[in-house]
Design an enzyme around this catalytic site. Structure first.
Site, mmCIF file in Angstrom:
data_model
loop_
_atom_site.group_PDB
_atom_site.id
_atom_site.type_symbol
_atom_site.label_atom_id
_atom_site.label_comp_id
_atom_site.label_asym_id
_atom_site.label_seq_id
_atom_site.Cartn_x
_atom_site.Cartn_y
_atom_site.Cartn_z
ATOM 1 N N GLU A 137 0.797 -1.225 0.000
ATOM 2 C CA GLU A 137 0.000 0.000 0.000
ATOM 3 C C GLU A 137 0.830 1.277 0.000
ATOM 4 O O GLU A 137 0.402 2.296 -0.533
ATOM 5 C CB GLU A 137 -0.933 0.014 1.223
ATOM 6 C CG GLU A 137 -1.981 -1.078 1.223
ATOM 7 C CD GLU A 137 -2.984 -0.930 0.095
ATOM 8 O OE1 GLU A 137 -3.332 0.228 -0.251
ATOM 9 O OE2 GLU A 137 -3.417 -1.958 -0.459
ATOM 10 N N SER A 158 -50.815 -12.089 45.475
ATOM 11 C CA SER A 158 -50.460 -12.255 46.889
ATOM 12 C C SER A 158 -48.961 -12.306 47.145
ATOM 13 O O SER A 158 -48.526 -12.289 48.296
ATOM 14 C CB SER A 158 -51.117 -13.526 47.436
ATOM 15 O OG SER A 158 -52.520 -13.386 47.463
#
Length: 627
Positions: A92, A384
């Protein structure tokens, strides 16, 4: 040296700038002025590359990798293998350590070619330019973007070292299939870290970013292999490898072992993400500001908090949790098995109340990541199951009476409110522990009224139920009639008070959050609240034991195990609850339908059967730890 190169760059830039002008004339409607570009270039932002964050179980095992739009395992320069650096430098940007961000000679050649063809055929981008393009600019093919790229690149070279820029590059390039950065590619395509790769493997992966779709290793491996061989040739030409190394690498077979991103235990991990948000909000003051704000300001603060959480996640944090993977797998598989073939949903939470840690969680039957998680997002009336926290606890604590004290279970009415006991029967005067074990509603209402609604709620508010409303302060609350209800997580957390001498400490999933270097960023502060006296707590424990020996929870009893707990059922059998605990764990389950409807016909006590299967695993867990 770099100062001298800077002057050379400026001289070269003035030469090639005239070529850019030719292209800019064709883009004048969209082009920025040179002055504007120079001002923009001078204000380059600090480099911030989003990276994955990681979540771990109580043993340090990886649970999941968290990422936003990009899947990226970030790796610092010193940990990047030598051949990885050389593969990209050789192919690159061979003059990377010599130029000032732009290779002037290469740009000149490219401009000559592009001017001749009238299009952008050749790019001549350096590694620095590619980093700038990936982080700051678009990939638009235009002279305007190219000039911005040159200016940004020169600025980046002034502010960052070559090593920094190469690190940015190797961590930002794209490797197809949603994968960013070389380390991520290594783990996804080969199932191991980059330091474990061979030269052949490295060159193979380095081939992908040149054209990720064309070199997709999963679908076009032969293309990738051809470019790999070209990369090895380039590495030999630049002296990065020897002829022998090149030949051996070319001959080595490439064996992919593709692995998806780690995403285990979604029921639990999704909750951890929510708790992380709560933790950041608490530690950084967002929550207190949100609580005080109104209207638009409140919404703005919530958005700011969401952005802050996203920023933290993209910084690459490590989240250590209390997840017990064995328990988690058992809880989720039990939920799936017990509810298989039904349209019923459920949730379960297991808490290690000795350490105030959430050990396991089920968000529902066949739960998938980011589905509605019923463990912490479903708010339903508790029936409950609320009685020990809202009725019996406050009553025993304020009156100092004994559990053998008598209370009437005969019909009760307040104005037009006349609830009945389950089954419709009335049983005269019974002891408090009998009224509790058999869940007599009329007895509970008498106790609630005697204690006082406001006094009773002053106890309940200490356990942090998030949906409590002032409108809940009415008689029906004693039987679970809360306007917005509670979540399975909240109720199970509340029950940990019975195993901690009447003291409540919020149970958490997150142990701590650290950065990549192990520094602690966030951790919960332990804050306890005493709900009632230890003597009151002991009475409640006795009463909850009777629920399982001769009361409504008998079907959940485990032979030779002293579990305690309380059932809960809402009107028309729409919600079924049971929360129970032993010496180490508190476990809560809820069953219902997402669109509330009767569960009649599901079979006898399905919630108790589900809970019992979970509790049996907890029994084994206790025995393993004792051993």
């Amino acid at each position: 040296m770099r100062t001298a190169m800077g002057y050379l760059f400026i001289a070269g830039f003035m030469v090639v700038f005239s070529f850019f002008l030719l292209g800019l004339l064709e883009e004048e409607k969209e082009a920025k002025s040179l002055e504007a570009m120079l001002e923009e270039e001078a204000a380059i932002d600090e480099v911030s590359i989003p990276r994955n964050s990681y979540m771990y179980d109580k043993n340090g095992g990886l649970i999941t990798e968290l990422s936003a739009e990009t899947d990226r395992r970030y790796i610092p320069f010193e940990d990047i293998p030598h051949y990885v650096k050389q593969a990209f430098l050789s192919t690159e940007d061979q003059h990377f350590f010599e130029h000032e961000g732009v290779d002037i000679a290469a740009v000149g050649r490219a401009l000559a070619v592009n001017t001749k063809t009238g299009t952008i055929e050749e790019g001549a981008s350096t590694i620095t330019q590619q980093v700038v393009r990936n982080l700051y600019l678009s990939h638009e093919q235009s002279y305007n973007r190219k000039l911005s790229e040159v200016l940004y690149s020169y600025q980046m070279e002034k502010e960052y070292s070559k090593e920094d820029i190469l690190e940015f590059y190797i961590n930002s390039i794209y490797f197809q299939n949603g994968i960013y950065g070389f380390e991520t590619a290594s783990r996804r395509y080969f199932g191991k870290s980059s330091r474990e790769l061979s030269l052949a493997d490295i060159a193979f992966l380095a081939a992908i970013p040149a054209n990720p779709e064309h070199y997709n290793p999963l679908t076009k491996k032969e293309n990738t292999k051809l470019r790999q061989e070209w990369i090895l040739e380039k590495m030999k030409e630049t002296g990065a490898i020897s002829e022998k190394e090149k030949k051996e690498a070319k001959q080595q077979p490439i064996s992919l072992s593709y692995r998806e991103k780690k995403e285990a235990y979604p029921d639990y991990s999704v909750y951890v993400e929510e708790e992380l948000k709560q933790l950041i909000a608490s530690k950084e003051g967002y929550q207190s500001r949100i609580n005080k704000a109104e209207g638009g300001e409140k919404e703005e603060l919530k958005e700011a908090l969401n952005q802050r959480v996203q920023d933290v996640l993209e910084s690459g944090i490590h989240i250590e949790t209390s997840l017990d993977p064995v328990l988690q797998e058992h809880v989720t598989s039990t939920m799936n098995q017990e509810l298989k073939g039904t349209d019923v949903q459920g949730a379960a939470v297991v808490i290690d109340h000795a350490t105030h840690r959430i050990a396991a969680m089920s968000g529902g039957r066949n739960y998938r990541k980011y589905d509605f998680n019923r463990a912490f997002q479903a708010f339903r009336q508790p029936g409950s199951a609320i009685k020990p926290l809202l009725v019996f606890g406050p009553y025993l604590d304020t009156t100092r009476t004994g559990r053998k004290t008598q209370v009437s279970s005969d019909p009760y009415c307040h104005n037009t409110y006349c609830p009945k006991n389950a089954g419709g029967g009335f049983h005269g005067y019974v002891s408090l522990e009998t009224a509790f074990a058999q869940s007599y509603n009329t007895a509970a209402l008498r106790l609630f009224e005697q204690t006082g609604i406001e006094v009773s709620f002053s106890y309940l508010e200490k356990i942090g139920l998030s949906k409590l409303q002032s409108s809940d302060h009415q008689l029906a609350a004693a039987l679970g009639g809360l306007s917005q209800g509670v979540s399975p997580l909240e109720l199970t957390r509340g029950y940990t008070v019975f195993s901690n001498q009447g003291s409540y400490t919020p149970s958490r999933a997150i142990r701590k959050v650290t950065d990549g270097n192990g520094h602690v960023l966030y951790a919960w502060s332990s804050k306890s609240r005493q709900l009632w006296e230890e003597e009151t707590n002991q009475k409640l424990r006795h009463m909850m034991r009777r629920v399982m020996t001769e009361g409504t929870g008998r079907a959940a009893a485990i032979e030779s195990e002293e579990w305690r707990g309380k059932t809960g059922t809402t009107n028309s059998y729409r919600d079924l609850w049971f929360v129970g605990y032993n010496q180490r764990y508190t476990a809560g389950v809820w069953l219902g339908k997402d669109q509330p409807a009767s569960l009649q016909g599901l079979g006898p006590s399905p919630h108790l059967q589900l809970w019992k299967q979970i509790a049996l695993r907890l029994k084994a867990e206790n025995e393993d730890e004792s051993y």
